[in-house]
Scaffold this motif. Sequence first.
Motif, short mmCIF file in Angstrom:
data_model
loop_
_atom_site.label_atom_id
_atom_site.label_comp_id
_atom_site.label_asym_id
_atom_site.label_seq_id
_atom_site.Cartn_x
_atom_site.Cartn_y
_atom_site.Cartn_z
N THR A 95 8.51 -2.42 1.94
CA THR A 95 7.59 -2.12 3.04
C THR A 95 6.30 -1.49 2.54
N ASN A 96 6.33 -0.92 1.36
CA ASN A 96 5.12 -0.30 0.80
C ASN A 96 4.39 -1.24 -0.15
N ARG A 97 4.53 -2.50 0.02
CA ARG A 97 3.90 -3.50 -0.84
C ARG A 97 2.39 -3.47 -0.63
#
Length: 103
Positions: A95-97
């Motif tokens: 999700t923190n890509r």
Amino acid sequence: MIARIYQPARNAMTSGQAKTKNWVLEFGPSEAKEVDPLMGWTGSGDTQTQVKMRFASKQAALDYAKENGIEAQVVDPNKRKPNIRSGGYGENFATNRRGPWTH
């Protein structure tokens, strides 16, 4: 009859290293294959080509070949460094890509 002693390469479809630690003694063909005139299948009476023996080390395979009078040819492997990513497969769905999603 000449046998080949080698260490198998990893599967090209995966990054795993399964079945690449052992050494294999494999017999070469001692007679040519023939084509069956009726069915068109290829085959031969040589059953030794179906034999693959696995050993824990190269020296164990060489010792076996020497004890049984088998002429052996050793093929040394070309080692590659492992491709290990820090996040692994789950990194693709993080999700923190920060980079753009390309597919």
